[in-house]
Design a protein around this motif. Sequence first.
Motif, PDB file in Angstrom:
ATOM      1  N   VAL A 155       0.864  -1.174   0.000  1.00  0.00           N
ATOM      2  CA  VAL A 155       0.000   0.000   0.000  1.00  0.00           C
ATOM      3  C   VAL A 155       0.904   1.229   0.000  1.00  0.00           C
ATOM      4  CG1 VAL A 155      -1.692   1.340   1.294  1.00  0.00           C
ATOM      5  CG2 VAL A 155      -1.860  -1.159   1.246  1.00  0.00           C
ATOM      6  N   VAL A 156       0.721   2.122  -0.965  1.00  0.00           N
ATOM      7  CA  VAL A 156       1.596   3.299  -1.056  1.00  0.00           C
ATOM      8  C   VAL A 156       0.871   4.602  -0.734  1.00  0.00           C
ATOM      9  CG1 VAL A 156       3.151   2.169  -2.678  1.00  0.00           C
ATOM     10  CG2 VAL A 156       1.246   3.560  -3.547  1.00  0.00           C
ATOM     11  N   ALA A 157      -0.453   4.560  -0.673  1.00  0.00           N
ATOM     12  CA  ALA A 157      -1.227   5.753  -0.312  1.00  0.00           C
ATOM     13  C   ALA A 157      -2.618   5.314   0.104  1.00  0.00           C
ATOM     14  CB  ALA A 157      -1.314   6.741  -1.474  1.00  0.00           C
ATOM     15  N   PHE A 159      -3.146  10.132   2.453  1.00  0.00           N
ATOM     16  CA  PHE A 159      -2.127   9.818   3.453  1.00  0.00           C
ATOM     17  C   PHE A 159      -0.988   9.073   2.765  1.00  0.00           C
ATOM     18  CE2 PHE A 159      -6.035  10.347   5.776  1.00  0.00           C
ATOM     19  CZ  PHE A 159      -5.659  10.964   6.968  1.00  0.00           C
ATOM     20  N   ILE A 160       0.232   9.486   3.058  1.00  0.00           N
ATOM     21  CA  ILE A 160       1.411   8.869   2.446  1.00  0.00           C
ATOM     22  C   ILE A 160       2.506   8.703   3.495  1.00  0.00           C
ATOM     23  CG2 ILE A 160       0.942   9.896   0.176  1.00  0.00           C
ATOM     24  CD1 ILE A 160       3.388  11.837   0.915  1.00  0.00           C
ATOM     25  N   HIS A 161       3.488   7.881   3.162  1.00  0.00           N
ATOM     26  CA  HIS A 161       4.721   7.817   3.939  1.00  0.00           C
ATOM     27  C   HIS A 161       5.747   8.719   3.273  1.00  0.00           C
ATOM     28  CE1 HIS A 161       8.874   6.286   4.475  1.00  0.00           C
ATOM     29  NE2 HIS A 161       8.497   6.266   5.736  1.00  0.00           N
ATOM     30  N   GLN A 162       6.428   9.521   4.100  1.00  0.00           N
ATOM     31  CA  GLN A 162       7.494  10.378   3.583  1.00  0.00           C
ATOM     32  C   GLN A 162       8.504  10.620   4.692  1.00  0.00           C
ATOM     33  OE1 GLN A 162       9.743  11.744   1.253  1.00  0.00           O
ATOM     34  NE2 GLN A 162       7.821  12.108   0.169  1.00  0.00           N
ATOM     35  N   ARG A 166       1.811  16.209   9.730  1.00  0.00           N
ATOM     36  CA  ARG A 166       2.497  15.011  10.234  1.00  0.00           C
ATOM     37  C   ARG A 166       1.710  14.434  11.396  1.00  0.00           C
ATOM     38  NH1 ARG A 166       6.380  12.227  13.049  1.00  0.00           N
ATOM     39  NH2 ARG A 166       8.099  11.380  11.806  1.00  0.00           N
ATOM     40  N   HIS A 167       1.454  13.128  11.319  1.00  0.00           N
ATOM     41  CA  HIS A 167       0.682  12.470  12.366  1.00  0.00           C
ATOM     42  C   HIS A 167       1.519  11.575  13.264  1.00  0.00           C
ATOM     43  CE1 HIS A 167      -3.362  13.778  11.310  1.00  0.00           C
ATOM     44  NE2 HIS A 167      -3.070  13.587  10.038  1.00  0.00           N
ATOM     45  N   SER A 168       2.515  10.895  12.720  1.00  0.00           N
ATOM     46  CA  SER A 168       3.287   9.950  13.528  1.00  0.00           C
ATOM     47  C   SER A 168       4.489   9.475  12.726  1.00  0.00           C
ATOM     48  CB  SER A 168       2.427   8.737  13.921  1.00  0.00           C
ATOM     49  OG  SER A 168       2.131   7.942  12.773  1.00  0.00           O
ATOM     50  N   ASP A 169       5.364   8.743  13.388  1.00  0.00           N
ATOM     51  CA  ASP A 169       6.387   8.006  12.665  1.00  0.00           C
ATOM     52  C   ASP A 169       5.710   6.899  11.865  1.00  0.00           C
ATOM     53  OD1 ASP A 169       8.312   9.576  13.860  1.00  0.00           O
ATOM     54  OD2 ASP A 169       8.843   8.097  15.383  1.00  0.00           O
ATOM     55  N   SER A 170       6.361   6.471  10.790  1.00  0.00           N
ATOM     56  CA  SER A 170       5.784   5.403   9.981  1.00  0.00           C
ATOM     57  C   SER A 170       6.869   4.799   9.104  1.00  0.00           C
ATOM     58  CB  SER A 170       4.635   5.937   9.109  1.00  0.00           C
ATOM     59  OG  SER A 170       3.967   4.885   8.447  1.00  0.00           O
ATOM     60  N   THR A 171       6.527   3.698   8.456  1.00  0.00           N
ATOM     61  CA  THR A 171       7.391   3.053   7.471  1.00  0.00           C
ATOM     62  C   THR A 171       6.528   2.664   6.278  1.00  0.00           C
ATOM     63  OG1 THR A 171       7.033   0.769   8.231  1.00  0.00           O
ATOM     64  CG2 THR A 171       8.760   2.060   9.368  1.00  0.00           C
ATOM     65  N   GLN A 205      -1.514   0.397   8.535  1.00  0.00           N
ATOM     66  CA  GLN A 205      -1.858   0.260   9.951  1.00  0.00           C
ATOM     67  C   GLN A 205      -1.710   1.602  10.686  1.00  0.00           C
ATOM     68  OE1 GLN A 205       0.046  -1.879   8.221  1.00  0.00           O
ATOM     69  NE2 GLN A 205      -1.381  -3.607   8.185  1.00  0.00           N
ATOM     70  N   ASP A 206      -0.663   2.352  10.357  1.00  0.00           N
ATOM     71  CA  ASP A 206      -0.460   3.649  11.006  1.00  0.00           C
ATOM     72  C   ASP A 206      -1.555   4.635  10.616  1.00  0.00           C
ATOM     73  OD1 ASP A 206       1.849   2.669  12.200  1.00  0.00           O
ATOM     74  OD2 ASP A 206       3.138   3.369  10.584  1.00  0.00           O
ATOM     75  N   THR A 207      -1.965   4.582   9.339  1.00  0.00           N
ATOM     76  CA  THR A 207      -3.042   5.460   8.902  1.00  0.00           C
ATOM     77  C   THR A 207      -4.351   5.080   9.577  1.00  0.00           C
ATOM     78  OG1 THR A 207      -1.971   5.775   6.747  1.00  0.00           O
ATOM     79  CG2 THR A 207      -4.308   6.325   6.886  1.00  0.00           C
ATOM     80  N   ALA A 208      -4.580   3.779   9.763  1.00  0.00           N
ATOM     81  CA  ALA A 208      -5.817   3.330  10.412  1.00  0.00           C
ATOM     82  C   ALA A 208      -5.960   3.937  11.807  1.00  0.00           C
ATOM     83  CB  ALA A 208      -5.841   1.800  10.484  1.00  0.00           C
ATOM     84  N   LYS A 209      -4.859   4.071  12.529  1.00  0.00           N
ATOM     85  CA  LYS A 209      -4.907   4.677  13.865  1.00  0.00           C
ATOM     86  C   LYS A 209      -5.388   6.120  13.785  1.00  0.00           C
ATOM     87  CE  LYS A 209      -1.050   1.818  15.505  1.00  0.00           C
ATOM     88  NZ  LYS A 209       0.373   1.838  15.966  1.00  0.00           N
ATOM     89  N   VAL A 210      -4.923   6.841  12.764  1.00  0.00           N
ATOM     90  CA  VAL A 210      -5.337   8.237  12.590  1.00  0.00           C
ATOM     91  C   VAL A 210      -6.797   8.305  12.147  1.00  0.00           C
ATOM     92  CG1 VAL A 210      -4.900  10.370  11.324  1.00  0.00           C
ATOM     93  CG2 VAL A 210      -2.984   8.947  12.068  1.00  0.00           C
TER      94      VAL A 210
END
Length: 224
Positions: A49-51, A167-170, A186-191, A197-202
């Motif tokens: 998943v990239v976005a 939402f993206i990772h950067q 910026r919402h959190s650290d991510s990979t 999963q990180d986006t789901a939390k937001v």
Amino acid sequence: MAEQRWVPLESNPDVLNKYIHDLGAPSKWQFVDVFGLDDDLLAMVPQPVVAIMLLYPLTEKVEGSPIGDVDTGVLEKAYFIRQTIRNACGTIALVHALANNKDKIEFDDSKYFTKFLESTKTMSPEDRAGFLEKDSNMGNIHEESAQEGQTQAPSREDEVNPHFVAFIHQDGGLYELDGRKDGPIRHSDSTPETLLQDTAKVLRKFMDRDPENINFAITALVQN
């Protein structure tokens, strides 16, 4: 000058996929529905998943409880465009999803998105918005895609409440890209591996702001 308005996009993978493939994304890249935020439902989403794109209602409760902080420092690496066209949030979110993954997605150079990125890559977010206002190619592709939904497309004059963001990772972080804001949030650290999963939390926080409202739609850009 009168405000420019486009026909709103539907949050429907068929609509979004026609759009990105018309722009030049290969057919192996597709948007898929995310049916819920439980671990079992997230596990059903193909990887990578990239976005992620979220369509959510802009209610008073939502607007009165912002989440996350604008981080203009990431603008050196992230592609960000302001939204100055009414009802163009779907296109803005798509541009954010695609442009920030151009290192992964091999766009067809004969299609238009490559030219759009090349023309706007050194512009400010505001100048990119001005370029899009005058860009008949992007406007026409948006218009064609907006007519592809399962329901009748609203009029461009309609006031629509739902709003798209991406939402993206950067640069080691999870970022929300919303053309109405001054920059990426910026919402959190991510990979790249934990982006969904990180986006789901937001997204749970988004929904908790207005728990009685069920008008949320989530799609993920994946490689099938």
